[in-house]
Scaffold this motif. Sequence first.
Motif, short mmCIF file in Angstrom:
data_model
loop_
_atom_site.label_atom_id
_atom_site.label_comp_id
_atom_site.label_asym_id
_atom_site.label_seq_id
_atom_site.Cartn_x
_atom_site.Cartn_y
_atom_site.Cartn_z
N PRO A 92 0.76 -1.21 -0.05
CA PRO A 92 0.04 -0.11 0.00
C PRO A 92 0.94 1.27 -0.14
CG PRO A 92 -0.73 -1.41 1.75
CD PRO A 92 0.57 -1.87 1.24
N GLU A 93 1.79 1.09 0.74
CA GLU A 93 2.65 2.55 0.79
C GLU A 93 3.54 2.59 -0.26
OE1 GLU A 93 6.90 3.60 2.99
OE2 GLU A 93 5.33 2.61 4.20
N ALA A 94 3.86 1.57 -1.10
CA ALA A 94 4.55 1.78 -2.29
C ALA A 94 3.56 1.91 -3.69
CB ALA A 94 5.30 0.60 -2.65
N ALA A 95 2.30 1.99 -3.32
CA ALA A 95 1.38 2.16 -4.42
C ALA A 95 1.37 1.03 -5.48
CB ALA A 95 1.21 3.44 -5.01
N VAL A 96 1.40 -0.18 -4.92
CA VAL A 96 1.62 -1.32 -5.86
C VAL A 96 0.30 -2.42 -5.36
CG1 VAL A 96 3.97 -1.20 -6.33
CG2 VAL A 96 3.14 -2.77 -4.54
N GLU A 97 -0.03 -3.09 -6.43
CA GLU A 97 -0.91 -4.27 -6.09
C GLU A 97 -0.11 -5.62 -5.78
OE1 GLU A 97 -3.82 -4.70 -9.43
OE2 GLU A 97 -2.92 -2.62 -10.13
N TRP A 98 -0.90 -6.46 -4.77
CA TRP A 98 -0.39 -7.49 -4.47
C TRP A 98 -1.20 -8.53 -5.10
CZ3 TRP A 98 -2.31 -11.25 -1.13
CH2 TRP A 98 -1.57 -12.51 -0.87
N LEU A 99 -0.76 -9.76 -5.37
CA LEU A 99 -1.54 -10.78 -6.22
C LEU A 99 -0.98 -12.03 -5.45
CD1 LEU A 99 -3.80 -11.84 -7.78
CD2 LEU A 99 -1.88 -12.20 -9.84
N ASP A 100 -1.73 -12.92 -4.75
CA ASP A 100 -1.21 -14.21 -4.24
C ASP A 100 -1.10 -15.18 -5.41
OD1 ASP A 100 -1.21 -16.79 -3.01
OD2 ASP A 100 -3.04 -16.32 -1.73
N GLU A 101 0.31 -15.74 -5.50
CA GLU A 101 0.58 -16.63 -6.42
C GLU A 101 -0.45 -17.71 -6.36
OE1 GLU A 101 4.15 -19.23 -4.64
OE2 GLU A 101 4.72 -17.34 -5.06
N GLY A 102 -1.05 -18.05 -5.49
CA GLY A 102 -2.02 -19.40 -5.80
C GLY A 102 -3.45 -18.83 -6.18
N ALA A 103 -3.57 -17.60 -6.46
CA ALA A 103 -4.87 -17.31 -7.11
C ALA A 103 -4.93 -17.71 -8.46
CB ALA A 103 -4.93 -15.75 -7.18
N ASP A 104 -6.39 -17.83 -8.94
CA ASP A 104 -6.82 -18.48 -10.20
C ASP A 104 -6.47 -17.53 -11.34
OD1 ASP A 104 -7.76 -20.84 -9.15
OD2 ASP A 104 -9.89 -19.70 -9.11
N LEU A 105 -5.96 -16.15 -10.85
CA LEU A 105 -5.61 -15.30 -11.93
C LEU A 105 -3.86 -15.39 -12.32
CD1 LEU A 105 -6.93 -12.02 -10.40
CD2 LEU A 105 -7.95 -13.32 -12.39
N TRP A 106 -3.39 -15.97 -11.50
CA TRP A 106 -1.92 -16.18 -11.93
C TRP A 106 -1.72 -17.66 -12.24
CZ3 TRP A 106 2.20 -13.66 -13.04
CH2 TRP A 106 3.44 -14.10 -12.70
N PRO A 107 -0.93 -18.16 -13.27
CA PRO A 107 -0.49 -16.93 -14.42
C PRO A 107 -1.29 -16.23 -15.22
CG PRO A 107 0.30 -19.12 -15.00
CD PRO A 107 -0.65 -19.44 -13.64
N PHE A 108 -1.16 -15.20 -15.56
CA PHE A 108 -1.89 -14.61 -16.28
C PHE A 108 -2.30 -14.93 -17.70
CE2 PHE A 108 0.08 -11.00 -13.91
CZ PHE A 108 -0.68 -10.83 -13.13
#
Length: 108
Positions: A92-108
Amino acid sequence: QVAAGGPEAGARPVSSTPDCGPAGFGSRGSRRLAGDSSPPRPPGPMEHLDCVIPAHEKDFEVLGEVVASLRRCCPEVRRIVVVSREPWEGAPEAAVEWLDEGADLWPF
């Protein structure tokens, strides 16, 4: 900026952005040929990039510096996504998004 040896030594990219890696590396808007005195062109509307950074917990210590350098040296990067197993608390401080590597979205 003119490369060492001048234009007769052969045109090679020279970055107009200091501290952003080797000559020619950095924003496409700052990439110039040696001897080119024209002003650098700003990134056009279609020259935006999204950056995905795969990370491990051991990388979290320097990840803030990586993101800051990326923002400074590559202004065409608009979105940065950190992919890791554990959440990076600095996201949040760096203004980036975090994505769990186990999420269905990954790999794109």
